[in-house]
Design a protein around this motif. Structure first.
Motif, mmCIF file in Angstrom:
data_model
loop_
_atom_site.group_PDB
_atom_site.id
_atom_site.type_symbol
_atom_site.label_atom_id
_atom_site.label_comp_id
_atom_site.label_asym_id
_atom_site.label_seq_id
_atom_site.Cartn_x
_atom_site.Cartn_y
_atom_site.Cartn_z
ATOM 1 N N GLN A 226 0.825 -1.205 0.000
ATOM 2 C CA GLN A 226 0.000 0.000 0.000
ATOM 3 C C GLN A 226 0.865 1.263 0.000
ATOM 4 N N ASN A 227 2.064 1.141 0.553
ATOM 5 C CA ASN A 227 2.965 2.297 0.554
ATOM 6 C C ASN A 227 3.436 2.633 -0.851
ATOM 7 N N ALA A 228 3.564 1.618 -1.695
ATOM 8 C CA ALA A 228 3.930 1.868 -3.094
ATOM 9 C C ALA A 228 2.823 2.644 -3.790
ATOM 10 N N LEU A 229 1.577 2.265 -3.525
ATOM 11 C CA LEU A 229 0.436 2.980 -4.103
ATOM 12 C C LEU A 229 0.406 4.433 -3.631
ATOM 13 N N LYS A 230 0.629 4.633 -2.342
ATOM 14 C CA LYS A 230 0.595 5.988 -1.785
ATOM 15 C C LYS A 230 1.730 6.845 -2.340
ATOM 16 N N THR A 231 2.915 6.247 -2.440
ATOM 17 C CA THR A 231 4.066 6.993 -2.962
ATOM 18 C C THR A 231 3.852 7.375 -4.420
ATOM 19 N N SER A 232 3.313 6.450 -5.190
ATOM 20 C CA SER A 232 3.070 6.731 -6.601
ATOM 21 C C SER A 232 2.052 7.849 -6.777
ATOM 22 N N LEU A 233 1.020 7.843 -5.953
ATOM 23 C CA LEU A 233 0.019 8.908 -6.015
ATOM 24 C C LEU A 233 0.641 10.249 -5.631
ATOM 25 N N ARG A 234 1.488 10.233 -4.612
ATOM 26 C CA ARG A 234 2.138 11.475 -4.189
ATOM 27 C C ARG A 234 3.047 12.021 -5.282
ATOM 28 N N LYS B 203 -5.131 15.589 -19.638
ATOM 29 C CA LYS B 203 -5.739 16.720 -20.337
ATOM 30 C C LYS B 203 -6.557 16.283 -21.543
ATOM 31 N N ASN B 204 -6.101 15.270 -22.244
ATOM 32 C CA ASN B 204 -6.717 14.909 -23.524
ATOM 33 C C ASN B 204 -7.570 13.647 -23.492
ATOM 34 N N LEU B 205 -7.324 12.778 -22.528
ATOM 35 C CA LEU B 205 -8.095 11.530 -22.441
ATOM 36 C C LEU B 205 -8.917 11.451 -21.161
ATOM 37 N N GLY B 206 -8.790 12.446 -20.307
ATOM 38 C CA GLY B 206 -9.584 12.471 -19.085
ATOM 39 C C GLY B 206 -9.160 11.460 -18.037
ATOM 40 N N LYS B 207 -7.921 10.990 -18.102
ATOM 41 C CA LYS B 207 -7.443 10.028 -17.102
ATOM 42 C C LYS B 207 -7.275 10.724 -15.747
ATOM 43 N N SER B 208 -7.765 10.095 -14.698
ATOM 44 C CA SER B 208 -7.682 10.696 -13.371
ATOM 45 C C SER B 208 -6.269 10.581 -12.821
ATOM 46 N N VAL B 209 -5.987 11.379 -11.808
ATOM 47 C CA VAL B 209 -4.671 11.336 -11.173
ATOM 48 C C VAL B 209 -4.430 9.959 -10.567
ATOM 49 N N GLU B 210 -5.456 9.364 -9.983
ATOM 50 C CA GLU B 210 -5.291 8.028 -9.402
ATOM 51 C C GLU B 210 -4.969 6.995 -10.479
ATOM 52 N N GLU B 211 -5.697 7.043 -11.591
ATOM 53 C CA GLU B 211 -5.392 6.129 -12.705
ATOM 54 C C GLU B 211 -3.954 6.308 -13.167
ATOM 55 N N LEU B 212 -3.531 7.555 -13.286
ATOM 56 C CA LEU B 212 -2.181 7.837 -13.757
ATOM 57 C C LEU B 212 -1.130 7.378 -12.753
#
Length: 291
Positions: free
Chosen positions: A35-43, A127-136
């Protein structure tokens, strides 16, 4: 030791999203909570967006004054030949690279000199495909796995293996992120895209003018993100890399070991020793070359 292809195959056979497989791989290597990997990637993804906005609101030139307006030129223009998603990626890549050159806060991805390529791909898809920050942030985990495999097989340092290790690695990372964002279960494309991207940049030398991470580094970020989109598009069309990704990464290491020191971040080879480059550096240092 798991290869990137192993990670993709594990995702395919277990029906587990690849970014979750990467998190488990992270746990096996570090003992840390996945879960820390997920959190770090989001940050880190959020930091990329923050850096881009900071650059737009407060643009400045680099220490030498050689770069600092390229991103604004692209932002104030419109594409003549490229698609909007690639053009946006180029704008972001230039912006991040110039932000780095002017001592702004960036995410080294995988290095400061190549910090524009992955954000260029991610922010453009937002910006162009509407991908969310979480998805990215999930795609960044996949990109990170590509970068980690190159680091283990070869190097991500320009001082060790030339710019192929920096812009080349960033481009391979971005290509995998693009594929995962638009077609996460296209397993063939996921392994082909980074191989195609990295092959196209093997042998790229590191020749910064004056030793500053400005020329040609900033513009190479723009070319890196455009190559990443090209590699992803080819892979999504079903074009496979004949040479597997891990073998391409090994090749990067072999090429890097054979590059002369002058072409590995020393500023003593390539375009760094052209007459124009030497004159620019002399002017910046206040040296009279006529003596």
């Amino acid at each position: 030791m798991m290869t990137f292809e192993d990670l993709v195959n594990t995702s395919k056979t277990s029906k587990t999203p690849l970014h979750e497989v990467v998190c488990e791989w992270y746990m096996m290597n570090t003992g840390d909570d996945p879960q820390n990997a997920l959190k770090t990637s989001l940050r880190l993804t959020n930091e990329m967006f923050n850096s881009f906005e900071a650059r737009k609101s407060n643009p400045s030139k680099s220490l030498t004054g050689w770069v600092g307006e390229n991103d604004q030129k692209v932002r104030n223009s419109s594409p003549f030949l490229l698609s909007q998603i690639v053009y946006s990626g180029i704008e972001v890549a230039l912006s991040m690279a110039e932000h780095n050159a002017s001592m702004g806060k960036i995410v080294a991805c995988p290095t400061a000199g190549a910090c524009g390529v992955v954000p260029g791909a991610l922010i453009s898809m937002h910006k162009n495909l509407g991908k969310s920050v979480e998805e990215l942030s999930h795609t960044l985990l996949v990109a990170g796995a590509v970068g980690e495999r190159i680091r283990r097989k070869a190097s991500i340092s320009g001082a060790v293996s030339g710019c192929q290790a920096e812009i080349g690695t960033a481009t391979a990372m971005a290509s995998a992120a693009i594929v995962y964002a638009v077609s996460p279960e296209n397993y063939e494309a996921l392994v082909s895209a980074p191989a195609l991207a990295l092959k196209s940049l093997l042998g790229l030398v590191c020749d910064p003018v004056g030793g500053f991470v400005e020329i040609p580094c900033v513009k190479r970020n723009a070319f890196g993100v455009s190559t990443a989109f090209t590699a992803a598009e080819l892979a999504l069309a079903g074009i496979e890399s004949v040479i597997p990704f891990e073998e391409v990464a090994e090749s990067l290491g072999r090429v890097g070991r054979r590059l002369p020191e002058e072409l590995k971040e020393t500023g003593k080879g390539g375009i760094a020793v052209t007459q124009t480059a030497r004159d620019m550096l002399a002017k910046f240092l206040g040296v009279d070359r006529r003596r």
